[in-house]
Design a protein around this motif. Structure first.
Motif, PDB file in Angstrom:
ATOM      1  N   VAL A  28       0.834  -1.196   0.000  1.00  0.00           N
ATOM      2  CA  VAL A  28       0.000   0.000   0.000  1.00  0.00           C
ATOM      3  C   VAL A  28       0.872   1.250   0.000  1.00  0.00           C
ATOM      4  O   VAL A  28       0.438   2.317  -0.463  1.00  0.00           O
ATOM      5  CB  VAL A  28      -0.958  -0.013   1.222  1.00  0.00           C
ATOM      6  N   GLU A  29       2.097   1.138   0.476  1.00  0.00           N
ATOM      7  CA  GLU A  29       3.019   2.277   0.518  1.00  0.00           C
ATOM      8  C   GLU A  29       3.906   2.343  -0.720  1.00  0.00           C
ATOM      9  O   GLU A  29       4.892   3.097  -0.746  1.00  0.00           O
ATOM     10  CB  GLU A  29       3.864   2.212   1.787  1.00  0.00           C
ATOM     11  N   LEU A  30       3.582   1.586  -1.750  1.00  0.00           N
ATOM     12  CA  LEU A  30       4.252   1.719  -3.043  1.00  0.00           C
ATOM     13  C   LEU A  30       3.494   2.745  -3.874  1.00  0.00           C
ATOM     14  O   LEU A  30       2.646   3.468  -3.381  1.00  0.00           O
ATOM     15  CB  LEU A  30       4.277   0.370  -3.760  1.00  0.00           C
ATOM     16  N   SER A  31       3.775   2.791  -5.160  1.00  0.00           N
ATOM     17  CA  SER A  31       2.951   3.533  -6.117  1.00  0.00           C
ATOM     18  C   SER A  31       2.230   2.506  -6.985  1.00  0.00           C
ATOM     19  O   SER A  31       2.610   1.319  -7.024  1.00  0.00           O
ATOM     20  CB  SER A  31       3.815   4.441  -6.992  1.00  0.00           C
ATOM     21  N   VAL A  32       1.209   2.934  -7.681  1.00  0.00           N
ATOM     22  CA  VAL A  32       0.481   2.012  -8.565  1.00  0.00           C
ATOM     23  C   VAL A  32       1.405   1.423  -9.628  1.00  0.00           C
ATOM     24  O   VAL A  32       1.393   0.203  -9.857  1.00  0.00           O
ATOM     25  CB  VAL A  32      -0.732   2.728  -9.211  1.00  0.00           C
ATOM     26  N   PRO A  33       2.258   2.221 -10.317  1.00  0.00           N
ATOM     27  CA  PRO A  33       3.163   1.617 -11.302  1.00  0.00           C
ATOM     28  C   PRO A  33       4.120   0.584 -10.703  1.00  0.00           C
ATOM     29  O   PRO A  33       4.460  -0.409 -11.361  1.00  0.00           O
ATOM     30  CB  PRO A  33       3.930   2.819 -11.870  1.00  0.00           C
ATOM     31  N   GLU A  34       4.565   0.791  -9.468  1.00  0.00           N
ATOM     32  CA  GLU A  34       5.466  -0.187  -8.848  1.00  0.00           C
ATOM     33  C   GLU A  34       4.758  -1.508  -8.610  1.00  0.00           C
ATOM     34  O   GLU A  34       5.315  -2.589  -8.856  1.00  0.00           O
ATOM     35  CB  GLU A  34       6.003   0.370  -7.529  1.00  0.00           C
ATOM     36  N   ARG A  35       3.532  -1.477  -8.104  1.00  0.00           N
ATOM     37  CA  ARG A  35       2.772  -2.717  -7.907  1.00  0.00           C
ATOM     38  C   ARG A  35       2.455  -3.371  -9.252  1.00  0.00           C
ATOM     39  O   ARG A  35       2.534  -4.605  -9.387  1.00  0.00           O
ATOM     40  CB  ARG A  35       1.475  -2.406  -7.154  1.00  0.00           C
ATOM     41  N   VAL A 108      -0.074   7.755 -17.732  1.00  0.00           N
ATOM     42  CA  VAL A 108      -0.162   8.980 -16.936  1.00  0.00           C
ATOM     43  C   VAL A 108       0.427   8.764 -15.547  1.00  0.00           C
ATOM     44  O   VAL A 108       1.199   9.592 -15.041  1.00  0.00           O
ATOM     45  CB  VAL A 108      -1.633   9.439 -16.836  1.00  0.00           C
ATOM     46  N   LEU A 109       0.074   7.664 -14.909  1.00  0.00           N
ATOM     47  CA  LEU A 109       0.561   7.393 -13.554  1.00  0.00           C
ATOM     48  C   LEU A 109       2.068   7.164 -13.527  1.00  0.00           C
ATOM     49  O   LEU A 109       2.737   7.511 -12.546  1.00  0.00           O
ATOM     50  CB  LEU A 109      -0.168   6.179 -12.979  1.00  0.00           C
ATOM     51  N   LYS A 110       2.610   6.617 -14.591  1.00  0.00           N
ATOM     52  CA  LYS A 110       4.049   6.348 -14.644  1.00  0.00           C
ATOM     53  C   LYS A 110       4.883   7.626 -14.634  1.00  0.00           C
ATOM     54  O   LYS A 110       6.041   7.606 -14.201  1.00  0.00           O
ATOM     55  CB  LYS A 110       4.389   5.517 -15.899  1.00  0.00           C
ATOM     56  N   VAL A 111       4.326   8.747 -15.110  1.00  0.00           N
ATOM     57  CA  VAL A 111       5.088  10.003 -15.112  1.00  0.00           C
ATOM     58  C   VAL A 111       4.705  10.892 -13.936  1.00  0.00           C
ATOM     59  O   VAL A 111       5.046  12.080 -13.895  1.00  0.00           O
ATOM     60  CB  VAL A 111       4.911  10.773 -16.440  1.00  0.00           C
ATOM     61  N   GLY A 112       3.998  10.328 -12.963  1.00  0.00           N
ATOM     62  CA  GLY A 112       3.690  11.068 -11.749  1.00  0.00           C
ATOM     63  C   GLY A 112       2.552  12.057 -11.884  1.00  0.00           C
ATOM     64  O   GLY A 112       2.312  12.856 -10.973  1.00  0.00           O
ATOM     65  N   LEU A 178       8.238   7.926  -7.533  1.00  0.00           N
ATOM     66  CA  LEU A 178       6.828   8.189  -7.253  1.00  0.00           C
ATOM     67  C   LEU A 178       6.538   7.900  -5.788  1.00  0.00           C
ATOM     68  O   LEU A 178       7.147   7.016  -5.195  1.00  0.00           O
ATOM     69  CB  LEU A 178       5.937   7.313  -8.149  1.00  0.00           C
ATOM     70  N   GLN A 179       5.588   8.621  -5.232  1.00  0.00           N
ATOM     71  CA  GLN A 179       5.232   8.454  -3.831  1.00  0.00           C
ATOM     72  C   GLN A 179       3.777   8.014  -3.700  1.00  0.00           C
ATOM     73  O   GLN A 179       2.941   8.353  -4.534  1.00  0.00           O
ATOM     74  CB  GLN A 179       5.434   9.780  -3.074  1.00  0.00           C
ATOM     75  N   ARG A 204      -1.989   5.752  -2.699  1.00  0.00           N
ATOM     76  CA  ARG A 204      -2.186   4.966  -1.474  1.00  0.00           C
ATOM     77  C   ARG A 204      -3.642   4.487  -1.380  1.00  0.00           C
ATOM     78  O   ARG A 204      -3.899   3.344  -1.025  1.00  0.00           O
ATOM     79  CB  ARG A 204      -1.808   5.800  -0.247  1.00  0.00           C
ATOM     80  N   TYR A 205      -4.574   5.380  -1.709  1.00  0.00           N
ATOM     81  CA  TYR A 205      -5.989   4.998  -1.662  1.00  0.00           C
ATOM     82  C   TYR A 205      -6.275   3.872  -2.658  1.00  0.00           C
ATOM     83  O   TYR A 205      -6.951   2.896  -2.330  1.00  0.00           O
ATOM     84  CB  TYR A 205      -6.884   6.196  -1.988  1.00  0.00           C
ATOM     85  N   VAL A 206      -5.780   4.016  -3.885  1.00  0.00           N
ATOM     86  CA  VAL A 206      -6.026   2.994  -4.918  1.00  0.00           C
ATOM     87  C   VAL A 206      -5.472   1.647  -4.474  1.00  0.00           C
ATOM     88  O   VAL A 206      -6.123   0.601  -4.623  1.00  0.00           O
ATOM     89  CB  VAL A 206      -5.403   3.421  -6.262  1.00  0.00           C
ATOM     90  N   LEU A 207      -4.275   1.653  -3.919  1.00  0.00           N
ATOM     91  CA  LEU A 207      -3.644   0.405  -3.487  1.00  0.00           C
ATOM     92  C   LEU A 207      -4.379  -0.205  -2.290  1.00  0.00           C
ATOM     93  O   LEU A 207      -4.527  -1.431  -2.207  1.00  0.00           O
ATOM     94  CB  LEU A 207      -2.178   0.654  -3.161  1.00  0.00           C
ATOM     95  N   HIS A 208      -4.838   0.648  -1.386  1.00  0.00           N
ATOM     96  CA  HIS A 208      -5.544   0.119  -0.219  1.00  0.00           C
ATOM     97  C   HIS A 208      -6.900  -0.447  -0.626  1.00  0.00           C
ATOM     98  O   HIS A 208      -7.316  -1.511  -0.134  1.00  0.00           O
ATOM     99  CB  HIS A 208      -5.718   1.206   0.837  1.00  0.00           C
TER     100      HIS A 208
END
Length: 642
Positions: A28-35, A108-112, A178-179, A204-208
């Motif tokens: 959950v503390e990653l970014s969406v692109p990292e997951r 889009v998410l990959k470039v922050g 990315l944070q 964080r919300y998307v991952l949670h």
């Protein structure tokens, strides 16, 4: 989820023996692109997204997203801003539901940056408002929608057609820092100010959200998830990321174009294992099924976004197998899920509605009274959610944000969100959802603030006063209207046409009642409880009832009466002006097939919305089919003679 019966249903029916890998809380503390990259590394050749036009493996989807990301950077590198400002930028998207918008979201998410999805079916004025309000400087689209995009003419808005991206652009990962608290998207919902408001969510919300749905439903790489909604609908966030962040396959199905009639065959053909639907859509879909329809691969039906009734559970039990479970979810654009309630074939629902259910991880529910004090079990209060994983606020609207989102003085790093929903907590921890405390309503899964519709009515310059309520079945809105000019004939057709220029179709009232004045309370406010009952839809005053001339027209009138619940229908009446909408079109098509043995395409009803037009098309089609049968019989006879 601490209820023993709910745990038993999960243990026996949510397939604990599949290849499920628990979503680690640390992710959950990653970014969406990292997951997402983890899934690419584990399942490079597994199909990530599949439609009739595109099939992308995880590796191919990642490469496409990387090209889009680099094209975005190239397009925006001329901006004289700091690196942080360049990254924290909204990027609008104008696509139909399908594989291209999925790749664009990831790019889009990959470039922050964060995405602002636009539904191509929305009125142009509403899309223009969202573009201006979001301050998006770049619009992503494809060749199919490029003409529409160019018509928007927003000052300073650049357009990037992803179909024209040079294939020589590197498809390697960008690996930008990315944070988890970077913004991920803005989704616009109906607003009380007369204009839609943007709900902001971060990574964080998307991952949670993905973690909660994944772990409660054991979503894994073997699953195939249906995507039935445009990405501008909050529920699509769950479908997209629960699939792509678990190595599963996402299969978009365009309900608006394909209709519900073909959904059953598609679910079986594509071997869908999980599908999410708003309760209204589920109801209409089940009505298209026969006893012969079986779904051996379907293991999970997730229903939510509006009240789920006992009848919905009965429909589930009637049409789906013992291996398939039914889950009612309580949630919204600001937070999801808040509660879940698992149902199997043995579950008994004692009330008229399905409970909102039991706790999900990290989301605590409190109930408060009008003074902000906690209420006891079995008492009604406003539902307040305490969590670290809440929405970030409403875009450019600190006043709206501060009215519902508060710091928790008791628990550091947590916030409190006042949902505006009413609930009652049972002693065993089960939450009952009891509707709204304000004038927001749910129609076909969309949350609508009726004040926005009322303002749109007044802005037509035909209406002096208006009060809008939800119909009893929550399939549409009903409008009480006071004409601007008393005693002057009012064309409801003209009124609807004007509304459709500023509102989505689901926000346009399906029925109207003209009053000389709205009832008022002693303090001068509209007395909504004093509004008269709707006994019959009102006919446009400039039009007269034209009776049927042919047997086909009479049959169609009988079908419309059954579907719309209206007695007086003329051959020149418009299906949609009488209260019809896209979900009822599916019922109409099914009735037409059962009556005339003709498959009428969904688009035909929109193009030919009157009895007279549709009857003519049906008669012509039947004539052609008869002629074809005669020719085929003649050919058979000639072949026999030879």
């Amino acid at each position: 989820m601490n209820n023993p019966l709910q745990q038993l249903i999960q243990r026996h029916h949510v397939h604990p023996n599949n290849s499920f890998i628990k979503f680690d809380k640390k992710d959950v503390e990653l970014s969406v692109p990292e997951r997402f990259q983890k899934q690419v590394d584990m399942h490079p050749e597994h199909i990530a997204v599949k439609t009739g036009e595109h099939v992308f493996t995880y590796n191919a989807l990642n490469q496409f997203a990387n090209r889009i990301a680099r094209a975005i950077l190239t397009k925006r590198e001329h901006l004289r801003r700091s690196k942080a400002e360049r990254q924290a930028e909204p990027i609008a998207m104008l696509f139909e539901s399908g594989a291209p918008i999925i790749a664009a979201i990831l790019g889009v998410l990959k470039v922050g940056k964060f995405y602002v999805p636009l539904d191509t079916s929305l009125p142009q004025t509403r899309i223009s408002y969202i573009l201006k309000d979001s301050q998006a400087g770049l619009l992503l689209t494809d060749s199919r929608n490029i003409s529409f995009a160019k018509k928007l003419q927003i000052s300073g808005l650049e357009i990037l057609n992803i179909d024209e991206i040079d294939f020589s652009i590197s498809c390697e990962n960008l690996d930008l820092p990315l944070q988890p608290d970077n913004f991920a998207y803005i989704i616009y919902t109906s607003g009380s100010t007369g204009q839609p408001k943007g709900v902001i969510q971060n990574h964080r919300y998307v991952l949670h959200l993905t973690m909660n749905y994944t772990n409660s439903s054991h979503i894994c790489a073997n699953d195939k998830l249906a995507l039935l909604y445009s990405p501008n609908f909050a529920g699509a966030v769950r479908d997209i990321f629960c699939s792509l962040l678990n190595g599963a396959t996402l299969l978009p199905y365009n309900v608006k174009q394909e209709g519900l009639i073909g959904l059953s065959s598609w679910l079986k053909q594509q071997e869908i294992t999980i599908f999410f639907a708003v309760a209204t859509m589920f109801r209409h879909f089940v009505n298209t099924l026969t006893q012969q329809d079986k779904f051996p691969k379907l293991r999970l039906i997730q229903v939510g976004s509006e009240t789920v009734y006992k009848k919905d559970v009965e429909l589930y039990k009637q049409h789906f197998s013992d291996d398939c479970i039914f889950v009612a979810n309580l949630g919204g654009s600001e937070i999801s899920p808040i509660r879940q309630y698992f149902v199997d074939q043995e579950t008994e629902i004692t009330g008229s509605t399905v409970p909102a259910g039991y706790a999900v991880e990290d989301h605590e529910v409190l109930l408060i009274d009008d003074q902000g004090k906690l209420v006891e079990f079995n008492q009604i209060g406003e539902i307040v959610v305490r969590s670290r994983y809440l929405f970030c606020g409403y875009w450019q609207r600190p006043d709206l944000t501060e009215a519902v989102l508060f710091k928790d003085v008791q628990e550091e790093n947590k916030l409190l969100y006042k949902t505006g929903d009413l609930g009652c907590m049972l002693p065993d921890g089960c939450l009952l959802h009891l509707g709204r405390k304000d004038f927001q309503v749910k129609v076909r899964g969309y949350r609508i603030d009726v004040s926005e519709v009322e303002m749109a009515l007044i802005n037509t310059n035909l209406i002096r006063e208006a009060a809008v309520v939800a119909s009893p079945d929550h399939l549409g809105l009903r409008a009480y209207i006071v004409p601007l000019v008393p005693q002057q004939a009012l064309s409801l057709r003209e009124l609807r046409s004007l509304l459709l220029k500023s509102l989505p179709d689901y926000m346009v009232p399906s029925t109207f009642m003209t009053l000389e004045a709205l009832p008022l309370t002693p303090n001068g406010k509209v007395d909504r409880l004093g509004l008269p009952a709707f006994s019959q839809v009102q006919r446009a005053q400039l039009e007269s009832l034209v009776l049927p001339h042919t047997p086909t027209e009479q049959i169609l009138i009988d079908i419309w009466t059954k579907i719309l619940g209206i007695e007086e229908i003329g051959i020149h009446d418009n299906f949609f002006e009488l209260g019809g909408h896209s979900l009822l079109v599916n019922e109409l098509i099914l009735e037409l097939f059962n009556t005339f043995s003709i498959n009428i395409p969904l688009i035909t009803v929109f193009e030919l919305p009157t009895i007279a037009q549709l009857a003519k098309r049906i008669e012509n089609t039947r004539r052609i089919l008869v002629q074809k049968d005669v020719l085929d019989s003649t050919d058979d006879c000639e072949e026999g003679m030879l």
